[in-house]
Design a protein around this motif. Structure first.
Motif, PDB file in Angstrom:
ATOM      1  N   SER A   1       2.492  13.923 -10.180  1.00  0.00           N
ATOM      2  CA  SER A   1       1.240  13.749 -10.922  1.00  0.00           C
ATOM      3  C   SER A   1       0.597  12.380 -10.691  1.00  0.00           C
ATOM      4  CB  SER A   1       1.487  13.934 -12.418  1.00  0.00           C
ATOM      5  OG  SER A   1       2.168  12.806 -12.934  1.00  0.00           O
ATOM      6  N   VAL A   2      -0.659  12.303 -11.063  1.00  0.00           N
ATOM      7  CA  VAL A   2      -1.395  11.037 -10.979  1.00  0.00           C
ATOM      8  C   VAL A   2      -0.697   9.964 -11.812  1.00  0.00           C
ATOM      9  CG1 VAL A   2      -3.570   9.899 -11.609  1.00  0.00           C
ATOM     10  CG2 VAL A   2      -3.616  12.169 -10.564  1.00  0.00           C
ATOM     11  N   ALA A   3      -0.276  10.348 -13.040  1.00  0.00           N
ATOM     12  CA  ALA A   3       0.360   9.366 -13.922  1.00  0.00           C
ATOM     13  C   ALA A   3       1.638   8.814 -13.286  1.00  0.00           C
ATOM     14  CB  ALA A   3       0.670  10.015 -15.270  1.00  0.00           C
ATOM     15  N   MET A   4       2.395   9.675 -12.618  1.00  0.00           N
ATOM     16  CA  MET A   4       3.634   9.224 -11.963  1.00  0.00           C
ATOM     17  C   MET A   4       3.320   8.218 -10.857  1.00  0.00           C
ATOM     18  SD  MET A   4       5.500  12.878 -11.558  1.00  0.00           S
ATOM     19  CE  MET A   4       5.910  13.875 -12.980  1.00  0.00           C
ATOM     20  N   LEU A   5       2.269   8.502 -10.111  1.00  0.00           N
ATOM     21  CA  LEU A   5       1.888   7.588  -9.026  1.00  0.00           C
ATOM     22  C   LEU A   5       1.399   6.250  -9.581  1.00  0.00           C
ATOM     23  CD1 LEU A   5       0.029  10.013  -6.560  1.00  0.00           C
ATOM     24  CD2 LEU A   5       2.370   9.152  -6.405  1.00  0.00           C
ATOM     25  N   LYS A   6       0.606   6.338 -10.631  1.00  0.00           N
ATOM     26  CA  LYS A   6       0.066   5.102 -11.230  1.00  0.00           C
ATOM     27  C   LYS A   6       1.206   4.210 -11.718  1.00  0.00           C
ATOM     28  CE  LYS A   6      -3.683   4.483 -12.934  1.00  0.00           C
ATOM     29  NZ  LYS A   6      -4.804   3.595 -12.638  1.00  0.00           N
ATOM     30  N   ARG A   7       2.213   4.836 -12.298  1.00  0.00           N
ATOM     31  CA  ARG A   7       3.361   4.113 -12.826  1.00  0.00           C
ATOM     32  C   ARG A   7       4.090   3.337 -11.726  1.00  0.00           C
ATOM     33  NH1 ARG A   7       5.816   5.106 -18.119  1.00  0.00           N
ATOM     34  NH2 ARG A   7       7.491   3.597 -18.098  1.00  0.00           N
ATOM     35  N   LEU A   8       3.981   3.826 -10.491  1.00  0.00           N
ATOM     36  CA  LEU A   8       4.636   3.155  -9.354  1.00  0.00           C
ATOM     37  C   LEU A   8       3.736   2.120  -8.693  1.00  0.00           C
ATOM     38  CD1 LEU A   8       6.406   6.132  -7.543  1.00  0.00           C
ATOM     39  CD2 LEU A   8       7.452   4.374  -8.966  1.00  0.00           C
ATOM     40  N   GLY A   9       2.579   1.915  -9.253  1.00  0.00           N
ATOM     41  CA  GLY A   9       1.683   0.914  -8.663  1.00  0.00           C
ATOM     42  C   GLY A   9       0.838   1.468  -7.523  1.00  0.00           C
ATOM     43  N   VAL A  10       0.771   2.787  -7.410  1.00  0.00           N
ATOM     44  CA  VAL A  10      -0.056   3.385  -6.359  1.00  0.00           C
ATOM     45  C   VAL A  10      -1.528   3.214  -6.727  1.00  0.00           C
ATOM     46  CG1 VAL A  10      -0.715   5.582  -5.286  1.00  0.00           C
ATOM     47  CG2 VAL A  10       1.697   5.040  -5.647  1.00  0.00           C
ATOM     48  N   LYS A  11      -2.328   2.803  -5.730  1.00  0.00           N
ATOM     49  CA  LYS A  11      -3.739   2.522  -6.002  1.00  0.00           C
ATOM     50  C   LYS A  11      -4.661   3.665  -5.563  1.00  0.00           C
ATOM     51  CE  LYS A  11      -7.103  -1.079  -4.950  1.00  0.00           C
ATOM     52  NZ  LYS A  11      -7.557  -1.752  -3.738  1.00  0.00           N
ATOM     53  N   SER A  12      -4.247   4.339  -4.483  1.00  0.00           N
ATOM     54  CA  SER A  12      -5.148   5.365  -3.943  1.00  0.00           C
ATOM     55  C   SER A  12      -4.345   6.558  -3.437  1.00  0.00           C
ATOM     56  CB  SER A  12      -5.986   4.773  -2.804  1.00  0.00           C
ATOM     57  OG  SER A  12      -5.136   4.211  -1.829  1.00  0.00           O
ATOM     58  N   VAL A  13      -5.052   7.646  -3.184  1.00  0.00           N
ATOM     59  CA  VAL A  13      -4.363   8.840  -2.678  1.00  0.00           C
ATOM     60  C   VAL A  13      -5.242   9.542  -1.640  1.00  0.00           C
ATOM     61  CG1 VAL A  13      -5.227  10.270  -4.616  1.00  0.00           C
ATOM     62  CG2 VAL A  13      -3.204  10.999  -3.351  1.00  0.00           C
ATOM     63  N   ILE A  14      -4.584  10.032  -0.601  1.00  0.00           N
ATOM     64  CA  ILE A  14      -5.289  10.793   0.434  1.00  0.00           C
ATOM     65  C   ILE A  14      -5.475  12.223  -0.088  1.00  0.00           C
ATOM     66  CG2 ILE A  14      -5.128  11.708   2.793  1.00  0.00           C
ATOM     67  CD1 ILE A  14      -3.246   9.291   3.427  1.00  0.00           C
ATOM     68  N   VAL A  15      -6.684  12.720  -0.031  1.00  0.00           N
ATOM     69  CA  VAL A  15      -6.966  14.083  -0.509  1.00  0.00           C
ATOM     70  C   VAL A  15      -7.718  14.849   0.577  1.00  0.00           C
ATOM     71  CG1 VAL A  15      -8.157  15.479  -2.271  1.00  0.00           C
ATOM     72  CG2 VAL A  15      -7.076  13.320  -2.936  1.00  0.00           C
ATOM     73  N   GLY A  16      -7.273  16.073   0.826  1.00  0.00           N
ATOM     74  CA  GLY A  16      -8.001  16.930   1.773  1.00  0.00           C
ATOM     75  C   GLY A  16      -7.715  16.629   3.229  1.00  0.00           C
ATOM     76  N   HIS A  17      -6.568  16.020   3.501  1.00  0.00           N
ATOM     77  CA  HIS A  17      -6.217  15.797   4.918  1.00  0.00           C
ATOM     78  C   HIS A  17      -6.151  17.152   5.629  1.00  0.00           C
ATOM     79  CE1 HIS A  17      -4.003  14.722   8.517  1.00  0.00           C
ATOM     80  NE2 HIS A  17      -4.337  13.456   8.274  1.00  0.00           N
ATOM     81  N   SER A  18      -6.571  17.188   6.878  1.00  0.00           N
ATOM     82  CA  SER A  18      -6.644  18.477   7.588  1.00  0.00           C
ATOM     83  C   SER A  18      -5.274  19.142   7.705  1.00  0.00           C
ATOM     84  CB  SER A  18      -7.268  18.296   8.971  1.00  0.00           C
ATOM     85  OG  SER A  18      -6.459  17.448   9.740  1.00  0.00           O
ATOM     86  N   GLU A  19      -4.200  18.336   7.728  1.00  0.00           N
ATOM     87  CA  GLU A  19      -2.865  18.950   7.806  1.00  0.00           C
ATOM     88  C   GLU A  19      -2.544  19.700   6.512  1.00  0.00           C
ATOM     89  OE1 GLU A  19      -0.684  15.448   8.976  1.00  0.00           O
ATOM     90  OE2 GLU A  19      -1.650  15.507  10.931  1.00  0.00           O
ATOM     91  N   ARG A  20      -2.961  19.175   5.384  1.00  0.00           N
ATOM     92  CA  ARG A  20      -2.718  19.877   4.116  1.00  0.00           C
ATOM     93  C   ARG A  20      -3.664  21.075   3.996  1.00  0.00           C
ATOM     94  NH1 ARG A  20       1.456  18.079   1.560  1.00  0.00           N
ATOM     95  NH2 ARG A  20       1.165  19.882   0.240  1.00  0.00           N
TER      96      ARG A  20
END
Ligand code: PGA
Length: 259
Positions: free
Chosen positions: A84-103
């Protein structure tokens, strides 16, 4: 335009946490010896490496930010295998890749899912690196501009206006990803101009637009100056310190010179 270009290393499914730590430390050493103040740098390790990489960035004060390669479109609950977003935020993650062609092509990420994921991420305060880019059929048919416009329109439909500043667009023609066949600087420049027009019409004139697809230390400067890219999303060349930092260096030098 935002003040500095951004270079993001997308490690994809490469580097376990030990290798990830090593590479992050190596990046830190290079930046300690010569700071690169004209470029923002981010790395997107596999999810299981995020905690280790986050700790080392913090403890060694490495001037790079942390990105995730994927996040759930749901906030929490019964979604086996998702993060989840909250889990990532808790780890200090600032951004996320969305819609990469591989996904999109391998994991069934439809335009609707891309849009929901982007909205969920931004609502939770993550910056969104939204990928778009045409396949070879669309390029050969001369439909690349409409293909990309459509992807952007579908992704931004329903995106809350107040969160638009969290968006970065990454133009990654599918035929250039991992193929060694980079789009040439004219192709990149005309698509950058096209995407910026789209963004301007939505009041997003400050949104950064990156290029991705076989970027290397050799072609980065040309893609930045003639191609007018606002930075890069880098796959293969981000896996080794030398090749990644060669891109960072090229961008930094270029931006410093042309400012
Ligand atoms: P590549 O990958 O640099 O290996 O072409 C780019 C990407 O998929 O983001």
């Amino acid at each position: 335009m935002p003040s500095k270009p951004l270079v993001v290393g997308n490690w994809k499914m490469n580097h376990d946490y030990v290798e990830a730590l090593h590479l992050t430390q190596q990046i830190g050493v290079v930046l300690k010896n010569k700071s690169r103040e004209h470029v923002e740098i981010a790395v997107a390790p596999p999810s299981v490496d995020l905690r280790s990489v986050s700790s080392i960035i913090e403890s060694e004060r490495i001037p790079i930010s942390l990105a995730a390669q994927h996040v759930s479109m749901f906030d929490n609950g019964a979604h086996t295998g998702e993060i989840s977003v909250a889990m990532l935020k808790r780890l200090g993650v600032k951004s996320v890749i969305v819609g990469h062609s591989e996904r999109r092509s391998m994991y069934g990420q439809t335009d609707d899912i891309v849009a929901s994921t982007a909205q969920t991420a931004a609502r939770g305060g993550l910056e969104v690196l939204l990928c778009c880019g045409e396949n070879l059929d669309a390029r050969d048919a001369g439909e690349h501009f409409s293909f990309v416009s459509n992807q952007i329109a579908l992704a931004l439909d329903g995106f809350e206006k107040k969160n638009l500043e969290l968006l970065t667009i990454a133009y990654e023609p599918i035929w250039a990803i991992g193929t060694g066949r980079t789009a040439n600087s004219e192709q990149v420049a005309e698509m950058m101009a096209h995407i910026r027009l789209e963004l301007n019409s939505r009041g997003m004139s400050d949104t950064r637009v990156l290029y991705g697809g076989s970027v290397t230390g050799e072609n980065a400067a040309e893609l930045l100056t003639s191609g007018q890219a606002g930075g890069f999303l880098v796959g293969g060349a981000s896996l080794k310190v030398e090749s990644f930092m060669a891109i960072v260096e090229a961008v930094d030098d270029c931006y410093a010179k042309n400012r």
